[in-house]
Design a protein around this motif. Structure first.
Motif, PDB file in Angstrom:
ATOM      1  N   HIS A  64       0.883  -1.179   0.000  1.00 56.02           N
ATOM      2  CA  HIS A  64       0.000   0.000   0.000  1.00 56.02           C
ATOM      3  C   HIS A  64       0.917   1.224   0.000  1.00 56.02           C
ATOM      4  CE1 HIS A  64      -2.145  -3.377   1.805  1.00 56.02           C
ATOM      5  NE2 HIS A  64      -3.136  -2.943   1.054  1.00 56.02           N
ATOM      6  N   PRO A  65       1.510   1.538  -1.165  1.00 55.62           N
ATOM      7  CA  PRO A  65       2.654   2.449  -1.226  1.00 55.62           C
ATOM      8  C   PRO A  65       2.371   3.946  -1.157  1.00 55.62           C
ATOM      9  CG  PRO A  65       2.147   1.648  -3.410  1.00 55.62           C
ATOM     10  CD  PRO A  65       1.227   0.923  -2.452  1.00 55.62           C
ATOM     11  N   THR A  66       1.126   4.342  -0.895  1.00 54.76           N
ATOM     12  CA  THR A  66       0.847   5.766  -0.691  1.00 54.76           C
ATOM     13  C   THR A  66       0.271   5.944   0.714  1.00 54.76           C
ATOM     14  OG1 THR A  66      -1.441   5.691  -1.478  1.00 54.76           O
ATOM     15  CG2 THR A  66       0.285   6.092  -3.146  1.00 54.76           C
ATOM     16  N   ILE A  67       0.344   7.136   1.223  1.00 50.00           N
ATOM     17  CA  ILE A  67      -0.243   7.411   2.538  1.00 50.00           C
ATOM     18  C   ILE A  67      -1.738   7.139   2.502  1.00 50.00           C
ATOM     19  CG2 ILE A  67      -0.823   9.272   4.144  1.00 50.00           C
ATOM     20  CD1 ILE A  67       2.020  10.382   3.629  1.00 50.00           C
ATOM     21  N   ASP A  68      -2.408   7.606   1.449  1.00 47.25           N
ATOM     22  CA  ASP A  68      -3.853   7.364   1.326  1.00 47.25           C
ATOM     23  C   ASP A  68      -4.169   5.872   1.319  1.00 47.25           C
ATOM     24  OD1 ASP A  68      -4.617  10.051   1.254  1.00 47.25           O
ATOM     25  OD2 ASP A  68      -4.468  10.159  -0.937  1.00 47.25           O
ATOM     26  N   GLY A  69      -3.435   5.117   0.526  1.00 49.92           N
ATOM     27  CA  GLY A  69      -3.680   3.681   0.414  1.00 49.92           C
ATOM     28  C   GLY A  69      -3.385   2.935   1.697  1.00 49.92           C
ATOM     29  N   LEU A  70      -2.293   3.291   2.356  1.00 57.05           N
ATOM     30  CA  LEU A  70      -1.919   2.639   3.605  1.00 57.05           C
ATOM     31  C   LEU A  70      -2.934   2.954   4.703  1.00 57.05           C
ATOM     32  CD1 LEU A  70       0.090   0.890   5.160  1.00 57.05           C
ATOM     33  CD2 LEU A  70       1.444   2.978   5.562  1.00 57.05           C
ATOM     34  N   ALA A  71      -3.336   4.202   4.792  1.00 56.42           N
ATOM     35  CA  ALA A  71      -4.325   4.595   5.802  1.00 56.42           C
ATOM     36  C   ALA A  71      -5.655   3.899   5.559  1.00 56.42           C
ATOM     37  CB  ALA A  71      -4.500   6.109   5.804  1.00 56.42           C
ATOM     38  N   GLU A  72      -6.067   3.823   4.315  1.00 57.45           N
ATOM     39  CA  GLU A  72      -7.324   3.140   3.972  1.00 57.45           C
ATOM     40  C   GLU A  72      -7.251   1.668   4.378  1.00 57.45           C
ATOM     41  OE1 GLU A  72     -11.142   2.578   2.728  1.00 57.45           O
ATOM     42  OE2 GLU A  72     -10.117   4.510   2.736  1.00 57.45           O
ATOM     43  N   TYR A  73      -6.168   1.029   4.047  1.00 58.63           N
ATOM     44  CA  TYR A  73      -5.970  -0.385   4.384  1.00 58.63           C
ATOM     45  C   TYR A  73      -6.003  -0.603   5.897  1.00 58.63           C
ATOM     46  CZ  TYR A  73      -3.277  -4.616   5.386  1.00 58.63           C
ATOM     47  OH  TYR A  73      -2.846  -5.813   5.899  1.00 58.63           O
ATOM     48  N   LEU A  74      -5.239   0.198   6.629  1.00 59.24           N
ATOM     49  CA  LEU A  74      -5.153   0.014   8.071  1.00 59.24           C
ATOM     50  C   LEU A  74      -6.464   0.335   8.780  1.00 59.24           C
ATOM     51  CD1 LEU A  74      -1.594   1.487   8.648  1.00 59.24           C
ATOM     52  CD2 LEU A  74      -2.267  -0.917   8.785  1.00 59.24           C
ATOM     53  N   ALA A  75      -7.188   1.325   8.298  1.00 52.01           N
ATOM     54  CA  ALA A  75      -8.455   1.714   8.921  1.00 52.01           C
ATOM     55  C   ALA A  75      -9.597   0.780   8.550  1.00 52.01           C
ATOM     56  CB  ALA A  75      -8.808   3.149   8.540  1.00 52.01           C
ATOM     57  N   SER A  76      -9.452   0.059   7.449  1.00 52.77           N
ATOM     58  CA  SER A  76     -10.541  -0.779   6.941  1.00 52.77           C
ATOM     59  C   SER A  76     -10.732  -2.075   7.713  1.00 52.77           C
ATOM     60  CB  SER A  76     -10.295  -1.132   5.477  1.00 52.77           C
ATOM     61  OG  SER A  76      -9.236  -2.084   5.381  1.00 52.77           O
ATOM     62  N   GLY A  77      -9.711  -2.511   8.415  1.00 54.65           N
ATOM     63  CA  GLY A  77      -9.792  -3.787   9.105  1.00 54.65           C
ATOM     64  C   GLY A  77      -9.369  -4.957   8.241  1.00 54.65           C
ATOM     65  N   ARG A  78      -8.951  -4.715   7.011  1.00 54.95           N
ATOM     66  CA  ARG A  78      -8.519  -5.817   6.142  1.00 54.95           C
ATOM     67  C   ARG A  78      -7.309  -6.533   6.707  1.00 54.95           C
ATOM     68  NH1 ARG A  78      -8.415  -2.824   0.459  1.00 54.95           N
ATOM     69  NH2 ARG A  78      -7.561  -1.295   1.853  1.00 54.95           N
ATOM     70  N   HIS A  79      -6.477  -5.822   7.467  1.00 53.99           N
ATOM     71  CA  HIS A  79      -5.320  -6.469   8.084  1.00 53.99           C
ATOM     72  C   HIS A  79      -5.770  -7.519   9.093  1.00 53.99           C
ATOM     73  CE1 HIS A  79      -6.421  -3.027  10.551  1.00 53.99           C
ATOM     74  NE2 HIS A  79      -5.997  -3.724  11.582  1.00 53.99           N
ATOM     75  N   GLU A  80      -6.928  -7.312   9.715  1.00 53.87           N
ATOM     76  CA  GLU A  80      -7.459  -8.305  10.650  1.00 53.87           C
ATOM     77  C   GLU A  80      -7.865  -9.576   9.901  1.00 53.87           C
ATOM     78  OE1 GLU A  80     -10.548  -6.220  12.669  1.00 53.87           O
ATOM     79  OE2 GLU A  80      -9.120  -4.971  13.760  1.00 53.87           O
ATOM     80  N   ALA A  81      -8.424  -9.399   8.730  1.00 46.65           N
ATOM     81  CA  ALA A  81      -8.813 -10.557   7.915  1.00 46.65           C
ATOM     82  C   ALA A  81      -7.587 -11.348   7.481  1.00 46.65           C
ATOM     83  CB  ALA A  81      -9.607 -10.101   6.686  1.00 46.65           C
ATOM     84  N   ALA A  82      -6.444 -10.669   7.424  1.00 44.29           N
ATOM     85  CA  ALA A  82      -5.205 -11.347   7.041  1.00 44.29           C
ATOM     86  C   ALA A  82      -4.536 -12.028   8.236  1.00 44.29           C
ATOM     87  CB  ALA A  82      -4.236 -10.338   6.411  1.00 44.29           C
ATOM     88  N   GLY A  83      -5.196 -11.967   9.399  1.00 48.12           N
ATOM     89  CA  GLY A  83      -4.669 -12.665  10.560  1.00 48.12           C
ATOM     90  C   GLY A  83      -3.761 -11.851  11.440  1.00 48.12           C
ATOM     91  N   VAL A  84      -3.790 -10.534  11.315  1.00 47.39           N
ATOM     92  CA  VAL A  84      -2.977  -9.672  12.160  1.00 47.39           C
ATOM     93  C   VAL A  84      -3.868  -9.101  13.234  1.00 47.39           C
ATOM     94  CG1 VAL A  84      -1.515  -7.621  12.239  1.00 47.39           C
ATOM     95  CG2 VAL A  84      -1.464  -9.099  10.228  1.00 47.39           C
ATOM     96  N   GLU A  85      -3.516  -9.355  14.489  1.00 44.62           N
ATOM     97  CA  GLU A  85      -4.319  -8.861  15.598  1.00 44.62           C
ATOM     98  C   GLU A  85      -4.080  -7.379  15.790  1.00 44.62           C
ATOM     99  OE1 GLU A  85      -4.016 -11.090  19.186  1.00 44.62           O
ATOM    100  OE2 GLU A  85      -3.907 -12.982  18.098  1.00 44.62           O
ATOM    101  N   THR A  86      -5.084  -6.696  16.327  1.00 42.69           N
ATOM    102  CA  THR A  86      -4.982  -5.263  16.547  1.00 42.69           C
ATOM    103  C   THR A  86      -5.659  -4.879  17.850  1.00 42.69           C
ATOM    104  OG1 THR A  86      -5.361  -3.102  15.578  1.00 42.69           O
ATOM    105  CG2 THR A  86      -7.081  -4.715  15.239  1.00 42.69           C
ATOM    106  N   ALA A  87      -5.283  -3.754  18.376  1.00 49.48           N
ATOM    107  CA  ALA A  87      -5.974  -3.163  19.523  1.00 49.48           C
ATOM    108  C   ALA A  87      -6.433  -1.778  19.107  1.00 49.48           C
ATOM    109  CB  ALA A  87      -5.021  -3.060  20.711  1.00 49.48           C
ATOM    110  N   GLU A  88      -7.621  -1.399  19.521  1.00 46.43           N
ATOM    111  CA  GLU A  88      -8.155  -0.104  19.102  1.00 46.43           C
ATOM    112  C   GLU A  88      -7.404   1.017  19.815  1.00 46.43           C
ATOM    113  OE1 GLU A  88     -12.262   2.431  19.262  1.00 46.43           O
ATOM    114  OE2 GLU A  88     -12.372   0.262  19.141  1.00 46.43           O
ATOM    115  N   VAL A  89      -7.046   2.047  19.062  1.00 42.78           N
ATOM    116  CA  VAL A  89      -6.384   3.224  19.599  1.00 42.78           C
ATOM    117  C   VAL A  89      -7.259   4.422  19.298  1.00 42.78           C
ATOM    118  CG1 VAL A  89      -4.346   4.679  19.462  1.00 42.78           C
ATOM    119  CG2 VAL A  89      -4.108   2.220  19.178  1.00 42.78           C
ATOM    120  N   ARG A  90      -7.467   5.242  20.273  1.00 42.51           N
ATOM    121  CA  ARG A  90      -8.310   6.447  20.070  1.00 42.51           C
ATOM    122  C   ARG A  90      -7.467   7.671  20.052  1.00 42.51           C
ATOM    123  NH1 ARG A  90     -13.985   5.028  21.532  1.00 42.51           N
ATOM    124  NH2 ARG A  90     -13.807   2.868  22.070  1.00 42.51           N
TER     125      ARG A  90
END
Length: 90
Positions: A64-90
């Motif tokens: 996800h080689p742009t800031i827009d693309g990386l932010a979209e990916y990380l905010a979308s939750g798709r990384h969770e579908a790939a098996g990467v655990e996350t904790a919510e940060v506010r």
């Protein structure tokens, strides 16, 4: 973290890391065009992982080689579908 907050954080982070004005950081430009190299990608992955409280692999940044693309990916939750655990940060 929301997509917009991630875009803002990433733009500020990249500007500071590369010692350029935040206005020079185009969120739709490839990170490599901004001057992000392999070493910078490793630092970004570590610091972004600390910010999000979950591992961020350099591969995720490269895929996800742009800031827009990386932010979209990380905010979308798709990384969770790939098996990467996350904790919510506010």
């Amino acid at each position: 973290m929301t997509r917009d907050k991630l875009v803002e954080w990433l733009a500020d982070y990249i500007a500071e890391l590369l010692d350029i004005a935040v206005e020079e950081v185009g969120t739709d430009l490839p990170l490599t065009a901004l001057g992000v190299d392999s070493a910078t990608t490793l630092v970004l992955a570590a610091d972004l992982g600390a910010k999000l409280r979950r591992p961020v692999r350099p591969k995720e940044i490269l895929e996800h080689p742009t800031i827009d693309g990386l932010a979209e990916y990380l905010a979308s939750g798709r990384h969770e579908a790939a098996g990467v655990e996350t904790a919510e940060v506010r």
